[in-house]
Design a protein around this motif. Sequence first.
Motif, mmCIF file in Angstrom:
data_model
loop_
_atom_site.group_PDB
_atom_site.id
_atom_site.type_symbol
_atom_site.label_atom_id
_atom_site.label_comp_id
_atom_site.label_asym_id
_atom_site.label_seq_id
_atom_site.Cartn_x
_atom_site.Cartn_y
_atom_site.Cartn_z
ATOM 1 N N ASP A 29 -32.163 8.291 -2.479
ATOM 2 C CA ASP A 29 -31.469 7.026 -2.706
ATOM 3 C C ASP A 29 -32.029 6.012 -1.727
ATOM 4 O O ASP A 29 -32.124 6.289 -0.531
ATOM 5 C CB ASP A 29 -29.959 7.166 -2.478
ATOM 6 N N PHE A 30 -32.406 4.851 -2.217
ATOM 7 C CA PHE A 30 -32.929 3.777 -1.385
ATOM 8 C C PHE A 30 -31.837 2.724 -1.249
ATOM 9 O O PHE A 30 -31.276 2.266 -2.232
ATOM 10 C CB PHE A 30 -34.218 3.227 -1.996
ATOM 11 N N LEU A 31 -31.531 2.378 0.000
ATOM 12 C CA LEU A 31 -30.323 1.624 0.306
ATOM 13 C C LEU A 31 -30.594 0.275 0.954
ATOM 14 O O LEU A 31 -31.565 0.113 1.693
ATOM 15 C CB LEU A 31 -29.450 2.440 1.278
ATOM 16 N N ASP A 32 -29.688 -0.635 0.678
ATOM 17 C CA ASP A 32 -29.608 -1.911 1.380
ATOM 18 C C ASP A 32 -28.210 -1.939 1.985
ATOM 19 O O ASP A 32 -27.253 -2.327 1.323
ATOM 20 C CB ASP A 32 -29.812 -3.066 0.405
ATOM 21 N N GLY A 33 -28.106 -1.474 3.216
ATOM 22 C CA GLY A 33 -26.781 -1.289 3.801
ATOM 23 C C GLY A 33 -26.113 -0.129 3.096
ATOM 24 O O GLY A 33 -26.641 0.964 3.036
ATOM 25 N N LEU A 34 -24.952 -0.386 2.485
ATOM 26 C CA LEU A 34 -24.240 0.667 1.758
ATOM 27 C C LEU A 34 -24.582 0.683 0.270
ATOM 28 O O LEU A 34 -24.255 1.630 -0.430
ATOM 29 C CB LEU A 34 -22.732 0.496 1.934
ATOM 30 N N ALA A 35 -25.213 -0.372 -0.223
ATOM 31 C CA ALA A 35 -25.533 -0.468 -1.646
ATOM 32 C C ALA A 35 -26.807 0.316 -1.971
ATOM 33 O O ALA A 35 -27.820 0.190 -1.287
ATOM 34 C CB ALA A 35 -25.723 -1.928 -2.039
ATOM 35 N N VAL A 36 -26.735 1.131 -3.017
ATOM 36 C CA VAL A 36 -27.901 1.876 -3.483
ATOM 37 C C VAL A 36 -28.729 0.950 -4.370
ATOM 38 O O VAL A 36 -28.263 0.471 -5.397
ATOM 39 C CB VAL A 36 -27.484 3.151 -4.251
ATOM 40 N N LEU A 37 -29.965 0.698 -3.947
ATOM 41 C CA LEU A 37 -30.875 -0.155 -4.719
ATOM 42 C C LEU A 37 -31.513 0.612 -5.864
ATOM 43 O O LEU A 37 -31.725 0.075 -6.948
ATOM 44 C CB LEU A 37 -31.967 -0.721 -3.813
ATOM 45 N N ALA A 38 -31.861 1.868 -5.596
ATOM 46 C CA ALA A 38 -32.508 2.701 -6.601
ATOM 47 C C ALA A 38 -32.330 4.161 -6.219
ATOM 48 O O ALA A 38 -32.231 4.490 -5.039
ATOM 49 C CB ALA A 38 -33.992 2.370 -6.699
ATOM 50 N N SER A 39 -32.294 5.011 -7.229
ATOM 51 C CA SER A 39 -32.226 6.459 -7.019
ATOM 52 C C SER A 39 -33.349 7.109 -7.812
ATOM 53 O O SER A 39 -33.600 6.741 -8.960
ATOM 54 C CB SER A 39 -30.892 7.023 -7.512
ATOM 55 N N TRP A 40 -33.999 8.061 -7.180
ATOM 56 C CA TRP A 40 -35.088 8.798 -7.817
ATOM 57 C C TRP A 40 -34.905 10.274 -7.541
ATOM 58 O O TRP A 40 -34.362 10.654 -6.503
ATOM 59 C CB TRP A 40 -36.438 8.361 -7.251
ATOM 60 N N GLN A 41 -35.389 11.107 -8.456
ATOM 61 C CA GLN A 41 -35.478 12.540 -8.197
ATOM 62 C C GLN A 41 -36.958 12.895 -8.138
ATOM 63 O O GLN A 41 -37.726 12.532 -9.025
ATOM 64 C CB GLN A 41 -34.794 13.353 -9.293
#
Length: 127
Positions: A29-41
């Motif tokens: 999970d790539f984050l900006d603070g607490l917000a998830v910008l994108a998720s990858w597997q």
Amino acid sequence: MRLDAGESTVPLFARFAYSADLPYAVQADFLDGLAVLASWQFDRTMLADGLRRPVGEGDVTFGPHRGAGGHEIRIGLGSPAENEDGRAVLFAEARALKGFLRQTYDVVGEGEESMDVDKLLDEILAR
């Protein structure tokens, strides 16, 4: 972790997770603070191989990189189309990812991955 933004780089927070329920996959999970910008597997073996040599084609690529701070892994995400605008290039500290991978091998050893295909099909068909 940092994001390559053309002529500069931007720090980026990432959270990597692993579960024995999905023994072949690493969740990022790539984050900006607490917000998830994108998720990858990612494929766990491919991620490990990418620490030593370039691997992958298409939407996900990994490869070793020598950065100003030392050894890194280069992560390419997105469409490999001619126009690079839709592609993100990230750099993560190799030592941190090696440590994370060692922890995943404590959960499910390298080469010991298995999946109950019947259970997986039951879950898919139940949807």
